[in-house]
Design a protein around this motif. Structure first.
Motif, short mmCIF file in Angstrom:
data_model
loop_
_atom_site.label_atom_id
_atom_site.label_comp_id
_atom_site.label_asym_id
_atom_site.label_seq_id
_atom_site.Cartn_x
_atom_site.Cartn_y
_atom_site.Cartn_z
N ALA A 133 0.84 -1.21 0.00
CA ALA A 133 0.00 0.00 0.00
C ALA A 133 0.87 1.25 0.00
O ALA A 133 0.43 2.31 -0.47
CB ALA A 133 -0.91 -0.01 1.23
N TYR A 155 -0.89 -2.82 7.54
CA TYR A 155 -1.70 -1.62 7.36
C TYR A 155 -2.36 -1.22 8.67
O TYR A 155 -2.36 -0.03 9.03
CB TYR A 155 -2.76 -1.90 6.29
CG TYR A 155 -3.57 -0.69 5.89
CD1 TYR A 155 -3.15 0.14 4.86
CD2 TYR A 155 -4.76 -0.39 6.53
CE1 TYR A 155 -3.89 1.25 4.48
CE2 TYR A 155 -5.52 0.71 6.17
CZ TYR A 155 -5.08 1.53 5.14
OH TYR A 155 -5.82 2.63 4.76
N ARG A 159 -1.76 2.24 10.81
CA ARG A 159 -2.83 3.18 11.14
C ARG A 159 -2.97 3.36 12.65
O ARG A 159 -3.16 4.47 13.14
CB ARG A 159 -4.16 2.69 10.56
CG ARG A 159 -4.22 2.69 9.03
CD ARG A 159 -4.19 4.11 8.47
NE ARG A 159 -5.31 4.89 8.96
CZ ARG A 159 -6.50 4.97 8.35
NH1 ARG A 159 -6.70 4.29 7.23
NH2 ARG A 159 -7.45 5.73 8.84
N VAL A 185 4.55 -0.54 3.64
CA VAL A 185 3.34 -0.84 4.40
C VAL A 185 2.52 -1.81 3.55
O VAL A 185 2.26 -1.56 2.37
CB VAL A 185 2.52 0.42 4.72
CG1 VAL A 185 1.21 0.06 5.40
CG2 VAL A 185 3.34 1.38 5.58
N GLU A 188 -4.28 -3.13 3.19
CA GLU A 188 -5.29 -3.34 4.24
C GLU A 188 -5.77 -4.78 4.26
O GLU A 188 -5.94 -5.41 3.23
CB GLU A 188 -6.46 -2.39 4.01
CG GLU A 188 -7.48 -2.38 5.15
CD GLU A 188 -8.55 -1.33 4.94
OE1 GLU A 188 -9.40 -1.15 5.84
OE2 GLU A 188 -8.55 -0.68 3.87
#
Length: 810
Positions: A133, A155, A159, A185, A188
Motif C-alpha cells: 500500500a 496496514y 494506522r 506498508v 489493508e
C-alpha cells in the motif's frame, strides 16, 4: 405473479401478528446460518486476502514415521530444508519460508510495546502476489546474513500506532537489539497466508540470529513453514520434488547427529487455507459442527413458519374452496401459498442481515480471536449466501401448507358456511411440532456434552495453579544480552519482585510451562533402559527455590532450598516416578541425567502441562538453577495476593525500575496462556448452548402459536364441555396434555438422534461419554417442562371460555 404478490401483501397487512412471528423466526434462523457461514468460509473456503491465483499456492507438509512417535505430519521444518527445495525448484515457480508470529519488543523502557513479528524470506510477498500500500517490500539481496535491517508494517499497525503517517518510510524502529528501517506498508487486511494478526514483517535470514537465536538457521532447528506456487508440472511433480529434497535433507541430518531417519518420508501439499489440513484444525472442526447446528436451528424456524402458514391455510379453507369452484387451478393456489412463504422468507432474510451485522462481529471475534483484520460480518459472499438460504427456506416452509392444501378435500368446507372455523386435527401440524422438539433436544444434548467437557477440562489438575500465577517473560536475548547477563538481570528483577508488598512467592526458571522445555537423556542405575513415551523426553527445568510455592504446586517430599547444590537433588513428576520406579516410593531413589553423577529424588509433584490444557503425559524433572553460562533464565513466576490481573501493571513497573532500558516485559496470568487450548470446548459449550436456547425459544413460540390457534378453533367445543359440567382444571389439563404429549414424543425421538450424533461428536469431547445419562435426562426434561409452560397460557384462556358466548358462536 405480480397479482399473487399484491394479494399476499394485502393478506399479510390483515395479519400483522403472524407476519411478525414468522419474520422474527426466520431472521434468527437465517441470521445464525449467515454468521456461521462467514466463519466457515473464512476458515475453509476463502483464500486469505490478497493471495493471487490461490489454487496454485500450496502449503508444504511433511509426513514421517518414527518408532517412538508413530506416523506424524508437520508443517514446521528447518531452514536448510527450505534452501534445498528452493535451490532445486523445478516443479515450483517459487518457494517461501516464514515463521508463526513471534512476540517482539518495539522500543525500550516504559514506552516499549509488544508486537507480532513474522520473519519471512524475500520470496514470500511476490509468491503471494500482494502489492504494498506504501513503499516497497524487501528484495532477495536484502534477505542475507549481514543484510540491511529493514521492515514492512501491516496496514492496521501503521494506522493504529502511527496514525497512517505517510512519512513513516525511512523511519527507524527499535526491534530487538537492532534498529530497523521501515521500507513499506502492506495493504489493508493483509495478514499473509495465516489467519493471525501481524504487525511487522522482517527478512528471515537477517532477523533470525538476533530475534530467535543465532543457531536456528543451521540444520536441526525446526521453526519455519513453507509455501510454494505450483509450476506447469502441477501438484504431483511438486510433491515428488519436495519428497526427494526431504529424504536427502533427513539423511544428511541423521548422519550429522547420528540419528536414524525415515527413508519413506513424504511431502504432502495442502491448500493455502491453514485450517484445511491435511489434518483439519480443532477450531475448524468446531466451526463445522456449529454450521450443522445452525442448520438445525434454521429447520426449527422453518417448521415454525410452516406451522403458522398451515394454520392460516386451514382458516382459509372456505376461501380456497370458493376459488376452486370458480375455476382456479390447484397450481395457482399452491403458487399463492409459496409466494406468501417466499415474501416472509425474503423479509426474514433482510432482517437476518441486520442480525448478522449486529451479532456477527461478536461471534466471529469469539470464534476467530486472532483475526481482527478479517472481522467483516457482511460482504458479497455472506449476502449472496443469505439470499440463497432465504429463498430455499421460503420454498421449504411453503411446500408443507401447499402440499396439505393440494391433497385436502375442500367440498365440506364449501358446504360448511359459518362453521368453517370448526377445529380440524392435523397430523402434519403435530408432526412439525414433534420435529421441532426433536431437533431442539439434539442441540441441548450437544450443549450438555460440551459443557460437561469444558468443566472436565477446566477442573483437571494442570500441575500448577493457573488462576493465581503470573508468568513474566522478557526477551533479553533478542536485545543483545549474553546468557550470563540474562541470568544476572533476571535474578536482580526477581529480588525486586520478592520484596514487592503483596507478592507471596516468586521464582526464576530455565524453560517454563506453556512455553518451551528442554529434554535430556536419563538412565537409572541397575536398569538397561527406561520406558519411552510418544511425547518424548524426559524433559527438565532448572528453577530457583520457591518455584513450586509460586506456581501453587503441591510437593510430596520437600521442595528445593537455597542449601541444595546444583546437580545433587531433583524433583520428578508423577509420571516419571511411576515409570522409573513402578510400585515403589520414588523419594530417596536416584537417577543419572546426561553424563553427570546420580541425583537424589527429594520430591514428587503432579504432572504439569507443558504446552496445552489437554495433552499426553510426559516425564519431567526439576533441578536447582545451576547458573551455567550456556543456560539462561527464560521466565519468572509470581504469585501475588488477590486477582493476578490487578498486578500486571505493578509487576511491569517494578521490572522497569530495575533497569530503565529493558525491552517489553510480558506479564500474563497462566490462565490466559491456557485459554487458547481450552477455546474449542468454550466455543462448543457457548455456541451449542446459545443455539439450543434459540431453538428452545422457537419451539416454545411455535407450540404456543399452534395451541393458541387450536383454542380459537375449539372455542365451541370448550363451551360445550364447560356447559356439560367440566371443571376449568379439566379443560386446562386437556390442552396442556396435548402440548406435553407432543413434546414428549419429540424429546424421545430427539434423544435417539442425540445418541447417534453424540458418537460422531465424541472426538471433540473430553472426559464425558456421548451417552452421559445426566445430559440425556436434562435434554429430555427441559423441552417437556417448557412445553408445559407454553401450553398453559392458551389452556388458561380456554378454561375461561364463557359457555353461553361459545354456544352462541355456533
Amino acid at each position: 405473479m405480480l397479482q399473487d404478490l399484491r394479494y399476499a401483501l394485502r393478506s399479510f397487512a390483515r395479519s400483522p401478528g403472524l407476519v411478525a412471528a414468522a419474520v422474527v423466526c426466520l431472521a434468527l434462523g437465517i441470521g445464525a446460518n449467515a454468521t456461521i457461514f462467514g466463519v466457515v468460509d473464512t476458515l475453509l473456503f476463502r483464500a486469505p486476502p490478497h493471495v493471487q491465483d490461490p489454487d496454485r499456492v500450496v502449503r508444504l507438509y511433511f509426513r514421517r514415521h518414527s518408532p517412538n512417535f508413530g506416523t506424524h505430519t508437520s508443517s514446521i521444518v528447518s531452514y536448510p530444508l527450505y534452501k534445498r527445495i528452493s535451490d532445486s525448484e523445478r516443479a515450483f515457480d517459487a518457494v517461501a519460508a516464514f515463521t508463526y508470529p513471534q512476540n517482539g519488543s518495539l522500543g525500550r523502557g516504559a514506552d516499549a510495546r509488544r508486537v507480532a513479528v513474522v520473519l519471512a524470506t524475500a520470496s514470500y510477498f511476490p509468491l503471494i502476489g500482494v502489492r504494498p500500500a506504501l513503499g516497497r517490500f524487501y528484495a532477495t539481496d536484502e534477505d542475507r546474513l549481514g543484510g540491511p535491517a529493514v521492515a514492512v508494517l501491516s496496514y492496521e499497525f501503521w494506522r493504529g500506532a502511527f496514525g497512517g503517517d505517510s512519512g513513516i518510510l525511512g523511519r527507524r524502529l527499535q526491534l530487538g537489539r537492532s534498529s530497523y528501517e521501515v521500507i513499506g506498508v502492506a495493504p489493508e487486511r493483509f495478514t499473509g497466508v495465516n489467519l493471525q494478526n501481524v504487525d511487522v514483517w522482517v527478512p528471515l535470514v537477517v532477523a533470525t540470529p538476533e530475534l530467535m537465536g543465532g543457531d536456528l538457521l543451521n540444520r536441526g532447528s525446526f521453526f519455519v513453514q513453507l509455501i510454494g506456487r505450483l509450476g506447469a508440472g502441477g501438484r504431483g511433480a511438486a510433491e515428488r520434488e519436495a519428497t526427494l529434497a526431504l529424504r536427502a535433507e533427513d539423511a544428511q541430518w541423521a548422519a550429522q547427529f547420528r540419528q536414524s531417519s525415515d527413508s519413506n518420508a513424504v511431502a504432502v501439499l495442502g491448500p493455502v487455507q491453514p485450517a484445511r489440513g491435511p489434518e483439519i484444525s480443532q477450531n475448524a472442526k468446531v466451526s463445522l459442527w456449529l454450521a450443522v447446528v445452525s442448520v438445525i436451528v434454521l429447520l426449527v424456524a422453518c417448521a415454525n413458519v410452516a406451522n403458522l402458514l398451515l394454520a392460516r391455510s386451514l382458516q382459509r379453507q372456505r376461501e380456497v374452496a370458493i376459488r376452486l369452484a370458480l375455476g382456479a387451478g390447484w397450481w395457482r393456489l399452491a403458487r399463492q401459498v409459496l409466494i406468501e412463504s417466499l415474501v416472509l422468507a425474503i423479509a426474514g432474510g433482510t432482517a437476518a442481515l441486520f442480525v448478522t451485522l449486529w451479532v456477527g462481529p461478536l461471534i466471529r471475534a469469539f470464534l476467530l480471536p486472532d483475526t481482527r483484520a478479517l472481522l467483516q460480518p457482511l460482504d458479497g459472499r455472506v449476502i449472496a449466501f443469505t439470499g440463497v438460504v432465504a429463498v430455499l427456506t421460503g420454498i421449504l416452509a411453503g411446500a408443507v401448507p401447499a402440499w396439505q392444501l393440494a391433497r385436502r378435500d375442500l367440498t365440506p368446507a364449501l358446504k360448511a358456511g359459518a362453521g368453517e372455523g370448526r377445529y380440524q386435527r392435523s397430523r402434519l401440524r403435530s408432526g412439525l411440532l414433534v420435529a421441532q422438539v426433536a431437533l431442539t433436544v439434539v442441540l441441548i444434548i450437544g450443549a450438555g456434552l460440551f459443557t460437561r467437557s469444558l468443566r472436565n477440562v477446566e477442573g483437571q489438575d494442570f500441575g500448577f495453579d493457573p488462576i493465581h500465577t503470573l508468568l513474566v517473560t522478557i526477551d533479553l536475548r533478542a536485545a543483545g544480552y549474553s546468557p550470563a547477563q540474562i541470568n544476572a538481570q533476571h535474578l536482580q528483577i526477581l529480588t525486586n519482585l520478592e520484596t514487592l508488598p503483596g507478592v507471596e512467592a516468586a521464582a526464576a526458571t530455565v524453560a517454563h510451562p506453556l512455553g518451551w522445555g528442554s529434554a535430556m537423556s536419563v538412565h537409572v542405575p541397575g536398569r538397561d533402559s527406561i520406558p519411552q513415551l510418544r511425547t518424548g523426553g524426559p524433559y527438565f527445568q532448572q528453577v530457583t527455590p520457591g518455584y513450586f510455592a509460586a506456581t501453587g504446586t503441591p510437593v510430596r517430599g520437600r521442595a528445593f532450598t537455597s542449601a541444595d547444590p546444583a546437580g545433587s537433588v531433583a524433583i520428578v513428576n508423577e509420571t516419571m516416578a511411576r515409570l522409573l520406579w513402578p510400585g515403589e516410593n520414588a523419594i530417596g531413589k536416584c537417577f543419572v541425567a546426561g553424563e553427570k553423577t546420580c541425583v537424589e529424588v527429594i520430591g514428587v509433584v503432579p504432572d504439569a502441562r507443558r504446552f496445552n490444557a489437554v495433552e499426553d503425559a510426559s516425564m519431567m524433572f526439576y533441578v536447582p538453577l545451576s547458573g551455567n553460562s550456556d543456560q539462561y533464565i527464560t521466565a519468572l513466576v509470581v504469585r501475588p495476593r488477590g486477582r493476578p490481573e490487578d498486578w500486571i501493571a505493578p509487576v511491569r513497573a517494578a521490572i522497569q525500575e530495575t533497569a530503565p532500558n529493558l525491552p517489553f516485559a510480558s506479564v500474563t496470568p497462566l490462565a490466559d496462556l491456557l485459554a487458547p487450548s481450552i477455546r474449542p470446548w468454550r466455543l462448543g459449550s457457548a455456541m451449542f448452548a446459545g443455539f439450543a436456547l434459540l431453538a428452545l425459544v422457537l419451539s416454545a413460540v411455535g407450540l404456543y402459536g399452534v395451541l393458541n390457534y387450536v383454542v380459537t378453533q375449539r372455542t365451541h367445543e370448550m363451551g360445550v364441555r364447560v356447559a356439560m359440567g367440566a371443571q376449568r382444571w379439566d379443560v386446562q389439563r386437556l390442552m396442556v396434555s396435548h402440548g406435553v404429549r407432543v413434546a414428549a414424543i419429540g424429546a424421545a425421538l430427539g434423544a435417539i438422534a442425540g445418541l447417534v450424533a453424540g458418537r460422531v461428536l465424541s472426538s471433540l469431547l473430553y472426559g464425558v461419554s456421548p451417552r452421559d445419562p445426566l445430559v440425556l435426562f436434562a435434554a429430555v426434561i427441559v423441552p417437556v417442562v417448557v412445553a408445559a409452560v407454553a401450553s398453559y397460557l392458551p389452556a388458561r384462556r380456554a378454561s375461561r371460555v364463557d359457555p353461553m358466548i361459545a354456544l352462541r358462536s355456533e
